[in-house]
Design an enzyme around this catalytic site. Structure first.
Site, PDB file in Angstrom:
ATOM      1  N   ASP A   1     132.748   2.026 111.718  1.00 28.45           N
ATOM      2  CA  ASP A   1     133.375   0.699 111.735  1.00 28.45           C
ATOM      3  C   ASP A   1     133.432   0.095 110.333  1.00 28.45           C
ATOM      4  OD1 ASP A   1     133.925   0.697 114.410  1.00 28.45           O
ATOM      5  OD2 ASP A   1     132.092  -0.362 114.987  1.00 28.45           O
TER       6      ASP A   1
ATOM      7  N   THR B 205     125.017   7.182 127.341  1.00 26.25           N
ATOM      8  CA  THR B 205     124.037   8.287 127.347  1.00 26.25           C
ATOM      9  C   THR B 205     123.477   8.572 125.960  1.00 26.25           C
ATOM     10  OG1 THR B 205     125.709   9.956 126.882  1.00 26.25           O
ATOM     11  CG2 THR B 205     125.338   9.413 129.211  1.00 26.25           C
TER      12      THR B 205
ATOM     13  N   ARG C 257     129.524   9.427 119.924  1.00 29.96           N
ATOM     14  CA  ARG C 257     128.277   9.257 120.654  1.00 29.96           C
ATOM     15  C   ARG C 257     128.556   8.357 121.837  1.00 29.96           C
ATOM     16  NH1 ARG C 257     122.861   6.912 117.865  1.00 29.96           N
ATOM     17  NH2 ARG C 257     124.007   4.984 117.999  1.00 29.96           N
TER      18      ARG C 257
ATOM     19  N   ASP D 175     127.092   0.250 111.704  1.00 30.05           N
ATOM     20  CA  ASP D 175     127.953   1.320 112.216  1.00 30.05           C
ATOM     21  C   ASP D 175     128.829   1.846 111.080  1.00 30.05           C
ATOM     22  OD1 ASP D 175     129.403   2.046 115.279  1.00 30.05           O
ATOM     23  OD2 ASP D 175     130.310   2.642 113.388  1.00 30.05           O
TER      24      ASP D 175
HETATM   25  C1  PRP Z   1     127.955   7.916 114.240  1.00 26.42           C
HETATM   26  C2  PRP Z   1     127.627   8.698 112.987  1.00 26.42           C
HETATM   27  C3  PRP Z   1     127.135  10.001 113.533  1.00 26.42           C
HETATM   28  C4  PRP Z   1     126.428   9.581 114.794  1.00 26.42           C
HETATM   29  C5  PRP Z   1     124.957   9.587 114.528  1.00 26.42           C
HETATM   30  O1  PRP Z   1     129.162   8.300 114.757  1.00 26.42           O
HETATM   31  O2  PRP Z   1     128.710   8.809 112.110  1.00 26.42           O
HETATM   32  O3  PRP Z   1     128.163  10.935 113.809  1.00 26.42           O
HETATM   33  O4  PRP Z   1     126.855   8.254 115.098  1.00 26.42           O
HETATM   34  O5  PRP Z   1     124.254   9.319 115.682  1.00 26.42           O
HETATM   35  P1  PRP Z   1     123.323  10.409 116.391  1.00 26.42           P
HETATM   36  O6  PRP Z   1     122.527  11.046 115.309  1.00 26.42           O
HETATM   37  O7  PRP Z   1     122.491   9.590 117.328  1.00 26.42           O
HETATM   38  O8  PRP Z   1     124.197  11.378 117.116  1.00 26.42           O
HETATM   39  P2  PRP Z   1     129.790   7.580 116.048  1.00 26.42           P
HETATM   40  O9  PRP Z   1     129.412   8.303 117.295  1.00 26.42           O
HETATM   41  O10 PRP Z   1     129.483   6.115 115.998  1.00 26.42           O
HETATM   42  O11 PRP Z   1     131.336   7.849 115.888  1.00 26.42           O
HETATM   43  P3  PRP Z   1     132.355   7.380 114.740  1.00 26.42           P
HETATM   44  O12 PRP Z   1     132.027   8.176 113.510  1.00 26.42           O
HETATM   45  O13 PRP Z   1     133.666   7.763 115.321  1.00 26.42           O
HETATM   46  O14 PRP Z   1     132.222   5.907 114.509  1.00 26.42           O
HETATM   47  N1  URA Z   2     125.669   5.631 114.006  1.00 26.95           N
HETATM   48  C1  URA Z   2     125.901   4.711 113.045  1.00 26.95           C
HETATM   49  O1  URA Z   2     127.040   4.552 112.575  1.00 26.95           O
HETATM   50  N2  URA Z   2     124.857   3.978 112.615  1.00 26.95           N
HETATM   51  C2  URA Z   2     123.625   4.126 113.092  1.00 26.95           C
HETATM   52  O2  URA Z   2     122.699   3.412 112.653  1.00 26.95           O
HETATM   53  C3  URA Z   2     123.408   5.080 114.098  1.00 26.95           C
HETATM   54  C4  URA Z   2     124.447   5.834 114.522  1.00 26.95           C
END
Ligand code: PRP
Ligand code: URA
Length: 209
Positions: A203, A108, A104, A200
């Site tokens: 993380d 944006t 994400r 997160d």
């Molecule tokens: C997180 C989560 C989802 C997304 C959800 O991933 O695991 O994939 O955010 O958010 P959304 O519904 O607003 O799209 P992130 O983009 O943080 O990537 P990561 O899994 O690599 O940490």
């Molecule tokens: N992605 C995450 O990992 N946590 C949230 O709360 C939203 C998006």
């Protein structure tokens, strides 16, 4: 309109409480996410068709039930979705695992694709997309679109925690896709994090913060 299946089972709710706790470290967090995913799989796969076959017990011949050759694919959204794969494949060891890489964009908040590798017979499989967080719904909705563009016909979405905004987005863009979630939280904050959520997920799973 697609259905939202929530889970009120005490084991799932208890473990989800531990997952939310900011004092839960990565090792326990990973184990708990795997355990909750396995418990959720129990319900996600409730509609797997069965067929009868004959086996011989030590006593006599009998007819037993057996899952009837349905092909399943588990598709984690990288990275955080990886934490849910092991729990699912423990219950369905014959499942193939595809990967969709999305992050994400912090400015944006839109999903950006960086990887996609799926089983070749994707159109014949029941695909289960896994991602712990359904926040704005941008990532999940984009992942569903990628799978459909590659021929997928049967898709379910499985998340640990969902925001109402994310459910609404998936509902409106993919009304055919049922959502399974252990909790529907209150809202998103100004950074589009789920409130109260768990922070997160990527993380916390991988200890990157
Ligand atoms: C997180 C989560 C989802 C997304 C959800 O991933 O695991 O994939 O955010 O958010 P959304 O519904 O607003 O799209 P992130 O983009 O943080 O990537 P990561 O899994 O690599 O940490
Ligand atoms: N992605 C995450 O990992 N946590 C949230 O709360 C939203 C998006």
């Amino acid at each position: 309109m697609s259905k939202v299946h929530t889970f009120d089972h005490p084991l799932i709710q208890h473990k989800l409480g531990l997952i939310r706790d900011k004092n839960t470290g990565s090792k326990d967090f990973r184990e708990l996410v795997e355990e909750v995913s396995m418990l959720m799989a129990y319900e996600v796969f409730r509609d797997l068709p069965l067929e009868e076959k004959e086996v011989e017990t030590p006593i006599c011949k009998t007819t037993v039930k057996s899952i009837s050759g349905k092909k399943v694919g588990i598709v984690p959204i990288l990275r955080a979705g990886l934490g849910m794969v092991e729990g699912m494949v423990k219950l369905i060891p014959a499942a193939k695992v595809g990967h969709v890489g999305l992050y994400r964009d912090p400015e944006t908040l839109k999903p950006v694709e960086y990887y996609c590798k799926l089983p070749t017979d994707v159109e014949e499989r029941d695909l289960i997309i896994v991602d712990p967080m359904l926040a704005t719904g941008g990532s999940a909705s984009a992942a569903i679109t990628f799978l459909k563009e590659r021929g997928a016909k049967s898709i379910k979405l499985v998340c640990l925690i969902s925001a109402p905004e994310g459910i609404e987005k998936v509902h409106s863009e993919h009304p055919d896709v049922p959502i399974f979630t252990a909790a529907v939280d209150e809202k998103l904050n100004e950074h589009a994090y789920i409130v109260p959520g768990l922070g997160d997920a990527g993380d916390r799973l991988f200890g990157t913060k």
